[in-house]
Design an enzyme around this catalytic site. Structure first.
Site, PDB file in Angstrom:
ATOM      1  N   GLU A 153     -40.355  92.790 110.278  1.00 51.25           N
ATOM      2  CA  GLU A 153     -41.337  92.307 111.490  1.00 51.25           C
ATOM      3  C   GLU A 153     -42.912  91.905 111.071  1.00 51.25           C
ATOM      4  O   GLU A 153     -43.782  92.339 111.684  1.00 51.25           O
ATOM      5  CB  GLU A 153     -41.218  93.256 112.629  1.00 51.25           C
ATOM      6  CG  GLU A 153     -40.177  93.723 113.270  1.00 51.25           C
ATOM      7  CD  GLU A 153     -39.942  94.646 114.235  1.00 51.25           C
ATOM      8  OE1 GLU A 153     -41.139  95.194 114.548  1.00 51.25           O
ATOM      9  OE2 GLU A 153     -38.940  94.743 114.861  1.00 51.25           O
ATOM     10  N   GLU A 258     -29.367  94.086 113.855  1.00 46.76           N
ATOM     11  CA  GLU A 258     -29.462  94.900 114.942  1.00 46.76           C
ATOM     12  C   GLU A 258     -28.920  94.415 116.297  1.00 46.76           C
ATOM     13  O   GLU A 258     -29.751  94.747 117.166  1.00 46.76           O
ATOM     14  CB  GLU A 258     -31.194  95.204 115.184  1.00 46.76           C
ATOM     15  CG  GLU A 258     -31.701  95.849 113.804  1.00 46.76           C
ATOM     16  CD  GLU A 258     -33.101  96.098 113.975  1.00 46.76           C
ATOM     17  OE1 GLU A 258     -33.690  96.174 115.205  1.00 46.76           O
ATOM     18  OE2 GLU A 258     -33.999  96.261 112.897  1.00 46.76           O
TER      19      GLU A 258
HETATM   20  C1  XIL Z   1     -35.998 101.475 117.254  1.00 47.47           C
HETATM   21  C2  XIL Z   1     -34.985 102.661 117.482  1.00 47.47           C
HETATM   22  O1  XIL Z   1     -34.082 102.023 117.877  1.00 47.47           O
HETATM   23  C3  XIL Z   1     -35.875 103.560 118.755  1.00 47.47           C
HETATM   24  O2  XIL Z   1     -35.068 104.844 118.735  1.00 47.47           O
HETATM   25  C4  XIL Z   1     -37.103 103.784 118.156  1.00 47.47           C
HETATM   26  O3  XIL Z   1     -37.667 104.751 119.096  1.00 47.47           O
HETATM   27  C5  XIL Z   1     -38.013 102.911 117.957  1.00 47.47           C
HETATM   28  O4  XIL Z   1     -37.397 101.865 117.099  1.00 47.47           O
HETATM   29  N1  XIL Z   1     -36.722  96.841 115.761  1.00 47.47           N
HETATM   30  C6  XIL Z   1     -36.367  97.614 114.663  1.00 47.47           C
HETATM   31  C7  XIL Z   1     -35.962  98.823 114.853  1.00 47.47           C
HETATM   32  O5  XIL Z   1     -36.393  97.107 113.486  1.00 47.47           O
HETATM   33  O6  XIL Z   1     -36.389  99.984 113.789  1.00 47.47           O
HETATM   34  C8  XIL Z   1     -36.257  99.419 116.215  1.00 47.47           C
HETATM   35  O7  XIL Z   1     -35.422 100.601 116.290  1.00 47.47           O
HETATM   36  C9  XIL Z   1     -35.798  98.345 117.148  1.00 47.47           C
HETATM   37  C10 XIL Z   1     -36.341  97.097 116.911  1.00 47.47           C
END
Ligand code: XIL
Length: 365
Positions: A153, A258
């Site tokens: 990101e 994701e």
């Molecule tokens: C999220 C997790 O799912 C949560 O449990 C945590 O509190 C915050 O992070 N983008 C990403 C992930 O790359 O690492 C994130 O994961 C969601 C958004």
């Protein structure tokens, strides 16, 4: 006799039911890996039924949180491998493609790192902090973690680099340095750049530029990760597909890293900026009892179907599709961007049963 016949037919019915259900990893075998992000409870294996479900259904795993810098290096120079080692062992035992998430990010940093990078930190000191973290972590899992989200990101919606502690202390070449350090620590590991809202053409173009910059510097990048936190009606499939095409044309592999599909009313338009949170409002949580109306369930299946149709179309470039979780019970979307909602974004329901969408996507084949 009659009783025995009834019993036998019941047994046969039960057997054919399970025989009818195909595991996700089996259905998409030869097309792409099918993965899930695992949380700490799942890694600890507290629920054997769930553990079996994960091993049966998926052939790749990503750590939802336990490999982020805040978990791995809570104090400077002190690494905590306990959870992450268990996670990797589980994947290796089950012959899964184990993904490391993530090395360099602006979120979920340990407090000491954040404070140092925000204080009077020179460029050299910041490079040193990054180098030590990346090389220690990648080195520790060398040969066991198959690929790393090296940078997560780093790009804003307008296509410029996000003003993170890394950009501010090191400058634009922090991205190149991160990939160099990761490669040096495990030359065999695949290296990825991971991003959300990749349908945004300005972001997608900047990702392609990153691929070119890395290669011009003699560095390797193996894949671009599209997080794919989407909703029923956003983004449009055409916009998402246009970015996939761009990435494939840049000559890297693609990964859906994701995946989840929120069915809840949007609290805002853009999806995954984890620093934001919005106040609870019952209007934003229409199905709090864990039961989704059939019409919405159908829309969810349809949305998954259009996504997987596209994934199959791109399967020669697409290496992996990873869901951000296993069942709706544990999805991060129940608490983001609004705390305490009940969302339905994943392939398995709150009782770990496959949702209708599973059959729908498997039938595309
Ligand atoms: C999220 C997790 O799912 C949560 O449990 C945590 O509190 C915050 O992070 N983008 C990403 C992930 O790359 O690492 C994130 O994961 C969601 C958004």
């Amino acid at each position: 006799m009659e009783k025995a016949a009834v019993l036998l037919s019941a047994v046969v019915a039960a057997m054919s039911l399970t025989a009818e259900e195909t595991a996700l990893k089996t259905a998409f075998d030869g097309k792409f890996w099918v993965g899930a992000a695992l949380n700490e409870r799942q890694i600890m294996g507290r629920n054997p039924e769930e553990r079996k479900l994960i091993a049966d259904q998926f052939n790749s795993i990503t750590a939802e949180n336990c490999m982020k810098p805040g978990s791995l290096q809570p104090r400077e120079g002190e690494f905590n491998w306990r959870m992450a080692d268990r996670f990797v062992d589980f994947g290796v035992e089950n012959k899964m493609k184990v993904i490391g998430h993530c090395l360099v990010w602006h979120s979920q940093l340990p407090r000491w790192m954040n404070e140092k990078l925000k204080g009077q930190c020179t460029r050299d000191e910041a490079v040193d902090i990054m180098k030590r973290h990346v090389q220690t972590v990648v080195g520790h899992f060398k040969g066991r973690v198959k690929g790393w989200d090296v940078v997560n990101e780093a790009i804003e919606e307008n296509g410029s680099l996000r003003r993170t502690v890394w950009l501010n202390t090191i400058g634009e070449d922090y991205l190149l340095l991160a990939f160099r350090f990761a490669h040096d620590a495990d030359p065999e590991a695949e290296l990825y750049y991971n991003e959300y809202n990749t349908e945004n053409p300005r972001k997608a173009d900047r990702m392609v530029k990153l691929v070119k910059d890395l290669r011009a510097a003699g560095l390797r990048i193996d894949a671009l990760g599209m997080q794919t936190h989407v909703r029923l009606d956003h983004p449009r499939l055409g916009a998402y597909a246009a970015s996939m095409r761009k990435f494939a044309e840049a000559g890297v592999k693609l990964m859906v890293t994701e995946l989840d599909v929120s069915v809840l009313p949007a609290a805002w338009r853009m999806s995954a900026d984890v620093s934001r949170n919005i106040a609870y409002d019952a209007k934003l949580n229409p199905w709090p009892d864990g039961k989704l109306p059939e019409s919405v369930q159908k829309r969810l299946s349809d949305r998954y179907a259009e996504l997987f149709r596209l994934f199959l179309e791109y399967s020669s470039s697409l290496d992996r599709v990873t869901f951000w979780g296993v069942s709706d019970r544990d999805s991060w979307l129940n608490n983001f961007p609004v705390r305490g909602r009940t969302d339905y974004p994943l392939p398995f329901d709150r009782s770990l049963h496959p949702k209708p969408l599973v059959k729908t996507i498997e039938e595309l084949l």
